[in-house]
Every structure is written in structure tokens, then in C-alpha cells.
Design a protein around this motif. Sequence first.
Motif, short mmCIF file in Angstrom:
data_model
loop_
_atom_site.label_atom_id
_atom_site.label_comp_id
_atom_site.label_asym_id
_atom_site.label_seq_id
_atom_site.Cartn_x
_atom_site.Cartn_y
_atom_site.Cartn_z
N GLY A 450 0.71 -1.18 0.15
CA GLY A 450 -0.01 0.08 0.01
C GLY A 450 1.06 1.27 0.16
N HIS A 451 -0.03 2.25 -0.27
CA HIS A 451 0.76 3.62 -0.48
C HIS A 451 1.12 4.15 0.90
CE1 HIS A 451 0.64 4.19 -4.73
NE2 HIS A 451 -0.90 3.80 -4.49
N GLN A 452 2.35 4.90 1.28
CA GLN A 452 2.75 5.50 2.43
C GLN A 452 3.62 6.81 1.96
OE1 GLN A 452 5.13 2.82 5.14
NE2 GLN A 452 3.71 1.39 4.87
N PHE A 453 2.89 7.72 2.06
CA PHE A 453 3.52 8.95 1.53
C PHE A 453 4.02 9.98 2.59
CE2 PHE A 453 -0.24 8.68 -1.48
CZ PHE A 453 0.60 7.91 -2.62
N SER A 454 4.90 10.70 2.42
CA SER A 454 5.29 11.82 3.45
C SER A 454 5.53 13.09 2.84
CB SER A 454 6.89 11.35 3.81
OG SER A 454 7.60 11.29 2.86
N ASN A 475 -0.95 9.38 4.97
CA ASN A 475 -1.21 10.03 3.55
C ASN A 475 -1.68 11.34 3.36
OD1 ASN A 475 0.30 7.48 2.71
ND2 ASN A 475 -1.67 6.43 2.26
N THR A 476 -1.74 11.93 4.53
CA THR A 476 -2.42 13.32 4.10
C THR A 476 -1.70 14.07 5.14
OG1 THR A 476 -3.94 13.15 6.13
CG2 THR A 476 -4.81 12.41 3.98
N ALA A 477 -1.55 15.41 4.81
CA ALA A 477 -0.86 16.52 5.40
C ALA A 477 -1.56 17.74 5.69
CB ALA A 477 0.50 16.83 4.66
N GLY A 478 -1.28 18.54 6.55
CA GLY A 478 -1.98 19.80 6.88
C GLY A 478 -0.99 21.01 6.76
N ILE A 479 -1.57 22.08 6.23
CA ILE A 479 -0.62 23.27 6.30
C ILE A 479 -1.30 24.31 7.22
CG2 ILE A 479 -0.50 25.28 4.88
CD1 ILE A 479 -0.77 23.87 2.25
N VAL A 499 7.29 18.88 -1.12
CA VAL A 499 7.79 17.54 -1.71
C VAL A 499 6.93 16.50 -1.00
CG1 VAL A 499 9.88 16.36 -1.52
CG2 VAL A 499 9.90 19.03 -1.55
N ILE A 500 6.51 15.58 -1.94
CA ILE A 500 5.99 14.33 -1.45
C ILE A 500 6.59 13.27 -2.04
CG2 ILE A 500 3.58 13.40 -1.88
CD1 ILE A 500 2.60 15.59 -3.20
N SER A 509 9.91 10.73 -5.55
CA SER A 509 9.27 12.13 -4.75
C SER A 509 8.95 13.13 -6.00
CB SER A 509 10.39 12.61 -3.80
OG SER A 509 11.38 13.02 -4.55
N SER A 510 8.27 14.13 -5.57
CA SER A 510 7.93 15.23 -6.66
C SER A 510 7.54 16.42 -5.62
CB SER A 510 6.72 14.73 -7.53
OG SER A 510 5.41 14.66 -6.93
N THR A 511 7.63 17.63 -6.41
CA THR A 511 7.05 18.76 -5.83
C THR A 511 5.96 19.39 -6.59
OG1 THR A 511 9.71 19.30 -5.31
CG2 THR A 511 8.23 21.05 -4.97
N GLY A 512 4.76 19.59 -5.31
CA GLY A 512 3.74 20.19 -5.87
C GLY A 512 3.55 21.55 -5.29
N THR A 513 3.02 22.59 -5.80
CA THR A 513 2.97 24.10 -5.27
C THR A 513 1.59 24.26 -5.13
OG1 THR A 513 4.72 24.75 -6.80
CG2 THR A 513 3.02 26.37 -6.06
N VAL A 514 1.34 24.85 -3.64
CA VAL A 514 0.10 25.39 -3.01
C VAL A 514 -0.01 26.74 -3.03
CG1 VAL A 514 -1.41 25.04 -1.04
CG2 VAL A 514 0.28 23.02 -1.75
N THR A 515 -1.06 27.22 -3.75
CA THR A 515 -1.19 28.65 -3.75
C THR A 515 -2.04 29.15 -2.69
OG1 THR A 515 -0.97 28.64 -6.04
CG2 THR A 515 -1.93 30.66 -5.26
N VAL A 516 -1.36 29.72 -1.94
CA VAL A 516 -2.22 30.46 -0.60
C VAL A 516 -2.38 32.06 -0.90
CG1 VAL A 516 -2.17 30.87 2.02
CG2 VAL A 516 -1.14 28.79 0.81
N ARG A 517 -3.90 32.50 -0.81
CA ARG A 517 -4.22 33.82 -0.91
C ARG A 517 -4.51 34.54 0.28
NH1 ARG A 517 -5.63 35.60 -6.27
NH2 ARG A 517 -7.15 36.81 -5.28
#
Length: 720
Positions: A450-454, A475-479, A499-500, A509-517
Motif C-alpha cells: 500500500g501507499h505510504q506518503f510523506s 497519506n495526508t498532511a496539513g498546512i 515535497v511528496i 518524490s515530486s514537488t507540488g505547489t500550493v497557492t495561498v491567497r
Amino acid sequence: MNANPSLHSDQDRGDGSLKYILSGDGAGDLFIINENTGDIQATKRLDREEKPVYILRAQAINRKTGRPVEPESEFIIKIHDINDNEPIFTKEVYTATVPEMSDVGTFVVQVTATDADDPTYGNSAKVVYSILQGQPYFSVESETGIIKTALLNMDRENREQYQVVIQAKDMGGQMGGLSGTTTVNITLTDVNDNPPRFPQSTYQFKTPESSPPGTPIGRIKASDADVGENAEIEYSITEGEGLDMFDVITDQETQEGIITVKKLLDFEKKKVYTLKVEASNPHVEPRFLYLGPFKDSATVRIMVEDVDEPPVFSKLAYILQIREDAQINTTIGSVTAQDPDAARNPVKYSVDRHTDMDRIFNIDSGNGSIFTSKLLDRETLLWHNITVIATEINNPKQSSRVPLYIKVLDVNDNPPEFAEFYETFVCEKAKADQLIQTLRAIDKDDPYSGHQFSFSLAPEAASGSNFTIQDNKDNTAGIFTRKNGYNRHEMSTYLLPVVISDNDYPVQSSTGTVTVRVCACDHQGNMQSCHAEALVHPTGLSTGALIAILLCIVTLLVTVVLFAALRRQRKKEPLIISKEDIRDNIVSYNDEGGGEEDTQAFDIGTLRNPEAIEDSKLRRDIVPEALFLPRRTPAARDNTDVRDFINQRLKENDTDPTAPPYDSLATYAYEGAGSVADSLSSLESVTTDGDQDYDYLSDWGPRFKKLADMYGGVDSDKDS
């Protein structure tokens, strides 16, 4: 009637002074009276069955006065019965059935005859029954008319129909009585008193070894003298060498037994089968079991014929597995097929390319080894379903197919990524350590455990970031916010690189961008506005620049007011200067609608001042012959100088030959999103008197605040 009744009055002296009259049932019709003597006579033959009693009234009256000399007398006349009616059966023909082989005295049917004579007077209506035809098979009870069987073991198969004649006689059957007869048709119904019988003891059939299961080989039939359900037969194979290779079913319409193939045959293994087939009745009456068993059997011999068979694979289907990172020409496995015939012809293998259009797999034609011919990708296609063909080399027409299922095993070759595009907001008055967004990730790979993300912030953003990432280990994270309070005028948008990573080998791993307004929120944390344009321009204009823009707008408004005042003081030019200067003006309208642009005529200004005609002047009320394509000017962006934008639009309108003539108001506005400023219009300026009140421009003072988001311009030609 034995004698005619007579009526006589004591007042009658025989001198003819009295008259007798009669009334009541049948008076004057069936009965008449002699008016002189009073004798009553019947005029017709009386039938008791029609009317057994008549009531008459007689009276003597004075012939002269017509008055009765005595009270009216009543007579009751009863008709005595005689035996003048024969017995009549309720049916002319009776129909009845009785089971064959019934015991003596079994009830069949009851017949009934009626006699119209008076049953209370003598024996005229007393009926007795007797059988005239039908002995010795049936009998009838003389008083009740019940017909019963009189012979034991009447067999339907020998005789099915019987006709019985029953007589009914009155007067108790005595001499001189009247009689009637009826016919009773009696049918013997079938009972299962006959077992099935095969007409022959041995049957022989042939079938090729290639016959598939369910193929009919031959038919056998046992005969049964019974009918209906008593003649139904069930067939079964009770014993023999081919008990598990063949089957027998019953044809319900013909009551035949159909021998069918139950399993695949092989001439090389067995050539002849011997079976014992039994036929029996499913409906058996226990009282006839003494006659013997209600079944019969026959021997069936089946000879298997040899045919040239196609190759046979060792399995009905093959399942193979291979890793998705396997190199080209990697062997996956193999299939095996051989010729089942005694000749054992060699076999070659091939892949059905209709099932492998991309030619991902190939096969060794000699040994059946399957190998790859292209690289695989489990995320593109998990299962490959292809078909392998085995063909006899000496006889290419003989071939067979087998399905081959190849499963591509997963390799961790895809990094995890965000499950969706994340764009969230944070309130300006947010507190530290406040959750603003929950992140989820997906991975195209499918690890066994199974998946185990960090989750974590990218190293370049980890230090000095205004936000933190908390990995929830599910497999979830909070900002979360990292400080108290944010200012959208200083920084309206934050980009958080996250980074996930997965927990498989090798780690991806990959890097995703979260936009915060950064947004303004109410006291409950609900977003109200995320725009800072009212205070801070997106391009970073300073306060001095904004003041300069506002001064430009004020200058433009003053110009408009002065222009309106000058126009109001302008003297009107008369339409006709002199009385002689009157000319016909024919105006033609080709379509509906009004306005100066719709008029296909010359310039009306010619009538005011004929000397002022200039041939070289460009007519603005007529579209020039040359086609002027409209020019699209890019919309003013937020950082475009407003004054340059308005001057550019004024110049374009002054030089545009397709612009509308005379008075016109062209508005150039860049209000921006959500402007509450009102619009300006000079549509009323086209009135004929030319005195347009422009005092409404003075209302702009209170609206000045609303014009912060709107920039406009007014254009008018030289004749305005």
C-alpha cells in the motif's frame, strides 16, 4: 269428467221465466251452460297436465227483470288424471367415463326420467329403469337410474367405447305402461396398467471423436400401450463402459430417448462403448405393480470414428507475469501443444496479431516461448490478453487457439503527486498554528504493502516560510500558519513548494505547489475579499502615482464641463437663409429605423449654406468605397498610463472615416471588476433643437469616489 254437472234453482217452475248464466275459469270457452235447464257442458278435451282445477260461478236471474233470484253459487271442477304421458329423460344422450380395470359396481352415471302424470293418483307417474343394451358390461338400478360397471377388468386397450340403452317405464313397470329410452355413451379412461417395451434389444450408433459435448448421436424409443401421462417415458443409462461419457435425454413430444455426447471422445483411447439404457414410466399406480416392473432396458453400442484433430494445448488458458521494467527480449514463459492423433504431427506456434496490435509480445515458433518485443508500462496497461495459435506443420488447416493472460507487475517508477490542484486562503487576522488546508496525494504505482506518503516543505522554502507542513502519517498532511496576522497589501499570494515522497524502492518524490491567497475575512473566518487593488496596485504603483491618475481624471472632467458650456452659448444657424434659397430635398429610406446614418441623401448642411460645399471633403455619413477594417486596440492593462490610453482612443476616433456623423459621444472606460460607477451618455444630444442640458455633469462631484475604478473619455467631431 265422469258426468256433466247441472245447476237448478228452487225458483224455477219450468215456465222459462228464469235464465242461468256461468262465469269463471274457462266459462264460455271450455265450459258452457244451458240457460234454460242449467246443465254445464265441456266443449273441449281437458288435460290435467295443463290445468288440474277450474273454479266456476253460476247464477239464476229473472229473464224479464235481469235480477238474480238466488245468490251466486261457486263450483270447483277437478280433472281426474289418466296415464296419458310416457316418461321422458332429462337428456336425449348421456356421456360418461369410467376408469378401465375398475371393480364391479363402480359408479358410472345416473340417468333421470320424469312423468307428467299425477304422482298422487295411481301408478301413472311411477317410473322404473331397465337396461336394454350394454350387458354384461353395465347394469342400472331400477328405482334410481344409477348405472354401474358389471364386468371385472374391462381393458381400454381392448375396447374403449360402449353404448348403453336405458328404458324408463311408468305404471311401475306393469303391463300397459308407457315407456321412454335414452342412450348413454360410456368411455373407458386410461390407467397406467402397461409398462414400456423396447421393440428391439440392441441399438448401434456411430459418432466422430470430434463431436463436442451435447452432440446427439441417435434416438431410441420404447412403446407404451397407455396414453397421456401414463405413456410418458423416462430414459436413463444404468450401466456400461461409457456411463460417464454419454447421456440420454427424453424428447417430451415424441417420447424418444436421445443419446448425446457428455464428454470429449478420443479415438486413440477408446473406440467402442457399450451402454445399458432403461425406459420407465414416471407415473406408476401401486395397485398394478402385481403385473410386473413398469420398465424395460436395451443395449446401445457406440463406435467412435477417427478424425484428424487440431493440436491440443496442455492448458485451457495460460497466466504469466512479468515486471514492467523488463528489458526487450525477456522470456516470460511458454505454452505447449501437441497433435492428439496417432501421427503426432509437429506443431508451430504464432501470436494472433489481432489480439496484440502493438506487437508487444512474440513467440518462438518452435518451442512456444513467450518473450517481450517492446518495453512495458503497468500504469498504461495492467493486463495483456493475447491469443496463441498452434498449427500442424503438415496440415495448416488444423490449428487451435488458447488465451494467454500476461500480468505486468508493478515497479516503483512514478512519483506521488497532489490528488488535485490546491489553492486556498488565509485570513489576515489568522492566528499561528491554524490549519488552513489538508493535502492528499495519489500515486500511479500500486505497491504490495500500500501507499505510504510523506510530506514536507521544499528545502529552499523551509527556512523563513510563513507556513508549516504537518505530516499526518495517514497519506495526508496539513498546512498551518506560522505567525499571527497577514497583510494582503504587503503580500497577497504565497506559493508553497511541497515535497511528496513514497516509501517504496526506489524512493520517488515530486514537488507540488500550493497557492495561498491572503484574504479579508469576517469574525467567523469566512472569506470576504482577496483583492488588494483598491489600496495597492498589482504592479506596485506608489501613492504618488495614484494621486497623479486622479488629477488627470479631474482635469478631464473640467474639460467636459467647459465644452458643454460653450456648446450651450453657440448660436443656432437658420435652416434657410433666404426665401429664394429653397430647394427640394428627396430623402430615401431603404429600411426601417431612424437616425442620420440611415438617410441615403446628401448632407443636409448644404441647404443651410450652398457655398460651403467642398467636393474634396470626406463625407462621414457615407461609408467610403475602400474597406476600412476595424482596428482592435489592446485593452488597457492595470499598469497602462491612463492619459496615453485616452489620447490614443481620441485620435483613432477623429481619424476614423466610418465613425458616426455630427454629435456623438464615445466613451472609453476601464472600470475594472466590480465597479459601482454609473455610466454617462449623450444620446439626448440628437434632439432637433440642439439645446441639450449638460447640467447633469455637475453631479459628478458626489460621484467622484465611485470613479476611482473607472477611466473615461468623450470625443466629438469639429461640427459638434
